[in-house]
Scaffold this active site. Structure first.
Site, PDB file in Angstrom:
ATOM      1  N   LEU A  76      28.936  23.415   6.179  1.00 11.15           N
ATOM      2  CA  LEU A  76      29.269  24.733   5.555  1.00 11.15           C
ATOM      3  C   LEU A  76      30.788  24.851   5.762  1.00 11.15           C
ATOM      4  O   LEU A  76      31.263  24.463   6.685  1.00 11.15           O
ATOM      5  CB  LEU A  76      28.431  25.594   6.381  1.00 11.15           C
ATOM      6  CG  LEU A  76      26.789  25.645   6.227  1.00 11.15           C
ATOM      7  CD1 LEU A  76      26.432  26.605   7.339  1.00 11.15           C
ATOM      8  CD2 LEU A  76      26.417  26.138   4.998  1.00 11.15           C
ATOM      9  N   ASP A  77      31.060  25.637   4.696  1.00 11.36           N
ATOM     10  CA  ASP A  77      32.567  26.048   5.114  1.00 11.36           C
ATOM     11  C   ASP A  77      32.762  26.718   6.271  1.00 11.36           C
ATOM     12  O   ASP A  77      32.143  27.304   6.982  1.00 11.36           O
ATOM     13  CB  ASP A  77      33.001  27.064   3.832  1.00 11.36           C
ATOM     14  CG  ASP A  77      32.997  26.544   2.512  1.00 11.36           C
ATOM     15  OD1 ASP A  77      33.128  25.368   2.537  1.00 11.36           O
ATOM     16  OD2 ASP A  77      33.221  27.466   1.610  1.00 11.36           O
ATOM     17  N   MET A  78      34.113  26.656   7.104  1.00  9.95           N
ATOM     18  CA  MET A  78      34.279  27.283   8.184  1.00  9.95           C
ATOM     19  C   MET A  78      34.035  28.501   8.322  1.00  9.95           C
ATOM     20  O   MET A  78      33.579  29.012   9.257  1.00  9.95           O
ATOM     21  CB  MET A  78      35.716  26.717   8.510  1.00  9.95           C
ATOM     22  CG  MET A  78      36.061  27.198  10.131  1.00  9.95           C
ATOM     23  SD  MET A  78      37.742  26.833  10.437  1.00  9.95           S
ATOM     24  CE  MET A  78      38.814  28.253   9.612  1.00  9.95           C
TER      25      MET A  78
END
Length: 582
Positions: free
Chosen positions: A427-429
């Site tokens: 997942l994106d940060m």
């Protein structure tokens, strides 16, 4: 490295006329209102991720007032009814102190404005290609002359005729060969039938004679094919030779043009000499020689930030703070919001500014701060094969260049006996929500196959800035990385990878002009949901808090709330769900 939220700054600009006059008189611009109540910046802006200083915002507001009111030049920013050649533009303001100790600002634009490099009030380019005494114009004349010679030779009647003749010869030869091959196939079938009939013939001598005759026919047919192949190839080569005699000059001219163009480009790059505070110059060639690119990309050095700093150093102005904002319609591929603040780009500006910022006391880099410190990684499910976690926002999935704290590291520490790569997807940060990790290689391989074959079902919930007209829909916009501004992604119909997202409105908030939507990605491209929501051909409504494609707030309001997988051991279909906290 994204858009920065707008903060209202007072007092407002009340009278545009004095500001217009001041702006057009010189690059150094005084504030048209009192700034006595503003504190000066303690350190210079970290240009790749920042909150604009209030004085920079006041300067930007004055510049925007000028852009709205000036009549000296025309540029179609896409803010009027003119549909032709719309080009939004990045502008920059640099808060400075002059040698008299006065505080003001200077302004710049990226590239050209109104088809010009020089406009009164804006800092000039670091190197002016079109100056009267510039070598560029003279050498460009030589290149243009070669272009004209090449065009004349390429459009010469005899070249056109021979080119068409070559295509016709190739077509005729191919047709002759095709006709002969059909005949030979028919002959082969007939000989095969005769051989079969001869097997029942009792007269051995007659059968042997007949078989020999058939063998001779077979050899003759092969010879005919070989002979015609040689004949047609000779006809093609004859025409090709005639054509090559005409194109040899063109190839020579193109080689000369290539050499002249490459030399001119390097000469231009060497003329772009950027100063730092110590007035030490460094050319684009030297700057980019130290990078992975080695060669400066097109447009390097024409962005607002390097132009502003170079002018300040050259004219004994002390830089105090900087901000850049977008003015006008967004480009078709990337996403820029009108009046929003943006950082300097990483690909073109970072190497240049790295040199130019030497000697300045710059704010700390927030991109290397561990935002996950003190946050808990919630475990939703665990067994001997898998772990399901609820990742907090601003928490890396895997270790980065500067920060090791991540989902991977936390699980590695919590499950020291786990083997294999652990990570199955990311997942994106800035995105919160559900992730599955594998605790052994067999489980990892099993789960990865599900992701590769798109058998995993994922649902996200997002709060978006707007109210969609429809209740649901599908977005198909191909994507790729922005080569010169990572980690940003862009829409690219030529080289982008397919990306599909299904969306459905869950709840509308008319009072705040927002809505929550359910997002179901069919593909899993980097920043897919963020870009599909923000882009004009998608929802055209950025996710609230998106610091890359919208406006930064306390967090990115995007959450992976549901994850459905098959267990690697039992093959049981399992669904996990965690509601968003925003």
């Amino acid at each position: 490295m994204g858009a920065i939220k707008t903060i209202t700054v007072t007092p407002k600009l009340l009278n545009i006329s004095p500001q217009l006059k001041a702006f057009e008189n010189a690059c150094f611009t005084d504030f048209t209102v009192s700034i006595e109540n503003y504190a000066l910046p303690e350190r210079f802006t970290f240009p790749f991720y920042y909150e604009p200083h209030p004085l920079c915002m006041l300067a930007a507001e004055q510049l925007q007032g000028y852009l709205q009111s000036q009549k000296s030049w025309y540029h179609n920013f896409g803010l009027s009814d003119d549909p032709n050649l719309i080009i939004g533009k990045m502008f920059g303001v640099l808060l400075v102190r002059n040698i008299q100790g006065n505080i003001g600002y200077i302004s710049a634009f990226s590239g050209k404005l109104a088809k010009k490099s020089h406009i009164n009030g804006f800092v000039p380019p670091v190197f002016d290609l079109l100056a009267k005494d510039s070598f560029f114009l003279a050498e460009q004349v030589a290149i243009n002359q070669l272009n004209e010679q090449i065009e004349i030779k390429e459009n010469a009647p005899n070249l056109v005729v021979l080119t068409q003749q070559l295509e016709q010869v190739k077509a005729d030869c191919e047709q002759q060969l095709a006709t002969l091959r059909e005949e030979l196939i028919a002959n082969r079938k007939a000989r095969k039938a005769k051989r079969k009939a001869l097997t029942n013939q009792e007269d051995n001598d007659s059968r042997e004679d007949a078989l020999k005759e058939l063998a001779v026919q077979s050899v003759y047919d092969k010879w005919r094919l070989k002979d015609l192949t040689n004949e047609t190839q000779s006809a093609i080569e004859k025409t090709q030779h005639q054509l090559a005699e005409l194109t040899a000059d063109i190839a020579t001219l193109k080689g000369q043009r290539k050499t002249l163009s490459a030399n001119l480009q390097n000469k231009i790059f060497s003329q772009y000499q950027f100063l730092n505070q110590a007035l030490v110059p460094k050319s684009l060639l030297d700057i980019f020689a130290e990078t992975a690119l080695k060669t400066p990309p097109a447009g390097a050095g024409e962005c607002a930030a390097p132009k502003l700093l170079h002018y300040a150093f050259e004219h004994q102005l002390t830089p105090l703070a900087m901000a850049e904002f977008w003015w006008g319609a967004s480009p078709k591929s990337e996403i820029r919001q009108h009046k929003q603040y943006y950082p300097a780009c990483m690909g073109k500006c970072h190497p240049i500014l790295k040199h130019m910022l030497i000697g300045l006391e710059v704010e700390d880099n927030p991109l290397i701060q561990n935002c996950a410190e003190g946050k808990t990684l919630g475990i939703i499910h665990q067994d001997e094969d898998i772990v399901i976690v609820n990742k907090p926002t601003e928490f890396l999935s895997v270790p980065g260049k500067e920060i090791s704290d991540s989902v991977y590291l936390r699980i590695k520490q919590q499950f020291p006996d786990a083997t294999g790569p652990l990570i199955v997807h990311r997942l994106d940060m800035s995105t919160s929500g559900l992730m599955v990790l594998a605790l052994n290689p067999k489980a990892n391989k099993f789960l990865q196959k599900q992701f590769i074959h798109r058998d995993v079902h994922k649902e996200y919930v997002a709060l978006i800035s707007g109210l969609p007209e429809q209740e649901q829909g599908e977005i198909n916009l191909p994507m790729r990385g922005d080569y010169f501004d990572r980690p940003r992604q862009i829409i690219c119909h030529k080289d982008g990878k397919p990306a599909k997202t299904y969306w459905q409105v869950l709840k509308r908030y008319p009072d705040t002009n927002q809505a929550t939507v359910l997002l179901t990605p069919h593909t899993g491209r980097t920043h897919q949901l963020r870009l599909h929501c923000a882009h004009a051909d998608g929802l055209n409504m950025p996710i609230v808090g998106d610091d890359l494609y919208g406006v930064r707030t306390n967090r990115l309001h995007l959450h992976a709330q549901s994850l459905t997988i098959r267990h690697p051991k039992s093959n049981e279909l399992m669904t996990f769900k965690v509601e968003a906290e925003f």
